[in-house]
Design a protein around this motif. Structure first.
Motif, PDB file in Angstrom:
ATOM      1  N   GLU A  84       0.829  -1.202   0.000  1.00 20.29           N
ATOM      2  CA  GLU A  84       0.000   0.000   0.000  1.00 20.29           C
ATOM      3  C   GLU A  84       0.870   1.260   0.000  1.00 20.29           C
ATOM      4  O   GLU A  84       0.624   2.202  -0.769  1.00 20.29           O
ATOM      5  N   ILE A  85       1.889   1.274   0.818  1.00 20.54           N
ATOM      6  CA  ILE A  85       2.789   2.421   0.872  1.00 20.54           C
ATOM      7  C   ILE A  85       3.465   2.629  -0.483  1.00 20.54           C
ATOM      8  O   ILE A  85       3.623   3.762  -0.961  1.00 20.54           O
ATOM      9  N   ALA A  86       3.850   1.534  -1.146  1.00 29.70           N
ATOM     10  CA  ALA A  86       4.507   1.654  -2.444  1.00 29.70           C
ATOM     11  C   ALA A  86       3.577   2.261  -3.485  1.00 29.70           C
ATOM     12  O   ALA A  86       3.994   3.120  -4.281  1.00 29.70           O
ATOM     13  N   TYR A  87       2.325   1.845  -3.492  1.00 32.71           N
ATOM     14  CA  TYR A  87       1.384   2.422  -4.459  1.00 32.71           C
ATOM     15  C   TYR A  87       1.149   3.916  -4.175  1.00 32.71           C
ATOM     16  O   TYR A  87       1.044   4.722  -5.099  1.00 32.71           O
ATOM     17  N   ILE A  88       1.063   4.262  -2.917  1.00 28.94           N
ATOM     18  CA  ILE A  88       0.874   5.673  -2.567  1.00 28.94           C
ATOM     19  C   ILE A  88       2.078   6.493  -3.026  1.00 28.94           C
ATOM     20  O   ILE A  88       1.929   7.569  -3.628  1.00 28.94           O
ATOM     21  N   ALA A  89       3.276   5.993  -2.758  1.00 27.02           N
ATOM     22  CA  ALA A  89       4.485   6.715  -3.162  1.00 27.02           C
ATOM     23  C   ALA A  89       4.580   6.828  -4.679  1.00 27.02           C
ATOM     24  O   ALA A  89       4.986   7.870  -5.213  1.00 27.02           O
ATOM     25  N   HIS A  90       4.224   5.771  -5.372  1.00 24.87           N
ATOM     26  CA  HIS A  90       4.256   5.780  -6.838  1.00 24.87           C
ATOM     27  C   HIS A  90       3.313   6.853  -7.374  1.00 24.87           C
ATOM     28  O   HIS A  90       3.656   7.592  -8.315  1.00 24.87           O
ATOM     29  N   TYR A  91       2.130   6.948  -6.783  1.00 27.49           N
ATOM     30  CA  TYR A  91       1.182   7.983  -7.206  1.00 27.49           C
ATOM     31  C   TYR A  91       1.708   9.379  -6.891  1.00 27.49           C
ATOM     32  O   TYR A  91       1.714  10.273  -7.751  1.00 27.49           O
TER      33      TYR A  91
END
Length: 413
Positions: free
Chosen positions: A262-269
């Motif tokens: 979840e953190i990775a997707y948020i950072a990617h966005y």
């Protein structure tokens, strides 16, 4: 893609797994060639745009992949399946069902027995415990960010997303922090494999380790979760050693993957939307709402259920013992539920999402997950200068039961 008779007789040369023939009761118009592990377009457009294409078709589909299974694609149907465990049982939750040879408790059991095992785990995630863990997460996040800041770059998974939440989990179960990288490797070996033999080997390795830990903590006076699990051996309802090993294994694997993804997707966005980064830094009061919006937009788990009886729903006949997939990554991007669902809108006044599930199997760690994501937004995003995707590195994404990134590279000035 709607399947034809010819297509059933062929195999995908890139995925040489035999396709399952359509059962007689499945209408041909509901048959769609969808592989949740390798959805078409994954490498070109990413997980969420690839799976979003299913909303162009029927609300309920049947896929010939992975032994053949049903799949609901809309938020209201995801919630319906999650709530009605008497019909859609959690006793089989992986597709194909052979993927999880050793079933973890309480995940793989329904009420009323579900409650006895959940009662062992629940106290570890009560609000008072989560408040203390929030303070620990903040301290750890600040420490990690201060080390990363002068570097000007990071690989997010290895440098942060699999460090902070996994370290927090290891503290909850009181396992050695210096073995974090090894434990993450064990978790990845299970989560990333779709070969039943490899999954079984990964489960056995973890169980052998946890058996030693549980034996050491039997009759102990610690307040960590593994000591509580070991104490189940003396509960009047204790039935077998499988129960304690199963509960301990669920805690182990459950703490190693989802929050990191979840953190990775948020950072990617955020790396592609600097204006949203600035707003989080300038208006920290919106962070709880932003956390919920990210959880809605980037729902993760794709779990299965098994039909306990024949059941008709929305004109579709499900048969006893068939599998049905419940995709949270589709639920949160349903345009019938959310306007412009692919957009991230911190001011969205939206219905509750299904990301943590509904009913008795709702995620026990949801409070801690929210706390860790909020700390990430406050301290990682808040302390770093504007960050972006590293144009010189490739970010590797995967789908499956828990979508996520294998590698995610960021840069900042």
């Amino acid at each position: 893609m709607i399947y034809t008779t010819k297509a059933y007789q062929e195999q995908d040369m890139n995925n040489p797994v035999p396709l399952t023939p359509k059962p007689d009761h499945v209408p041909a118009e509901l048959v769609v060639d969808y592989d949740y592990i390798r959805p078409d377009g994954l490498e070109e457009v990413g997980v969420y745009k690839a799976v979003k294409r299913l909303h162009d078709g029927p609300d309920i589909i049947w896929s010939p992949r992975h032994g053949g299974h049903w799949m609901v694609t809309r938020a209201e149907d995801v919630k319906f399946v999650q709530l009605n465990y008497e019909i859609f049982s959690h006793e089989e939750f992986m597709i194909p069902r052979t993927l999880m040879p050793l079933k973890p408790l309480p995940l793989a059991v329904d009420p009323p027995n579900h409650a006895r095992y959940r009662a062992v785990i629940n106290p570890g995630f009560m609000p008072g415990k989560v408040a203390k863990m929030r303070d620990d997460a903040r301290e750890l996040t600040i420490e990690l960010v201060e080390k990363l800041l002068p570097q000007g770059h990071c690989e997010l998974l290895g440098d942060f997303a699999r460090v902070m939440p996994v370290t927090m989990f290891l503290r909850i179960v009181d396992l050695p922090l210096d073995r974090r990288e090894e434990f993450v490797e064990w978790g990845i070996a299970l989560m990333s494999s779709y070969d039943p033999a490899e999954r079984l080997a990964a489960q056995i390795r973890v169980r052998d380790y946890l058996k030693t830990v549980l034996d050491e903590r039997d009759n102990g006076d610690g307040d960590d979760l593994l000591t509580r699990v070991a104490a189940w051996r003396r509960n009047p309802r204790f039935q077998s050693e499988e129960e304690v090993l199963s509960m301990a294994s669920l805690l182990f694997f459950g703490g190693l993957d989802t929050v990191a993804s979840e953190i990775a997707y948020i950072a990617h966005y955020l790396a592609q939307h600097p204006e949203q980064q600035r707003r989080l830094r300038e208006e920290p009061e919106i962070i709880p709402a932003a956390c919920e919006e990210f959880l809605r937009r980037f729902g993760l788990s794709n779990t299965g259920r098994i039909l306990t009886r024949d059941f008709e729903y929305k004109g579709v006949l499900f048969k006893k013992d068939e599998m049905i997939m419940v995709p949270n990554n589709l639920s949160g991007i349903d345009d019938r539920e959310y306007a412009c669902p692919m957009d991230v809108d911190f001011d969205r006044n939206a219905p509750a999402h299904n990301t943590f599930g509904n009913g008795p199997h709702k995620c026990v760690g949801q409070g801690l997950a929210r706390a860790e994501i909020e700390i990430f937004l406050e301290e990682f995003v808040g302390r770093l200068p504007e960050f972006r995707l590293d144009p010189d590195r490739k970010n590797v994404e995967h789908c499956g039961s828990v979508p996520g990134f294998d590698e995610l590279y960021l840069r900042w000035d």
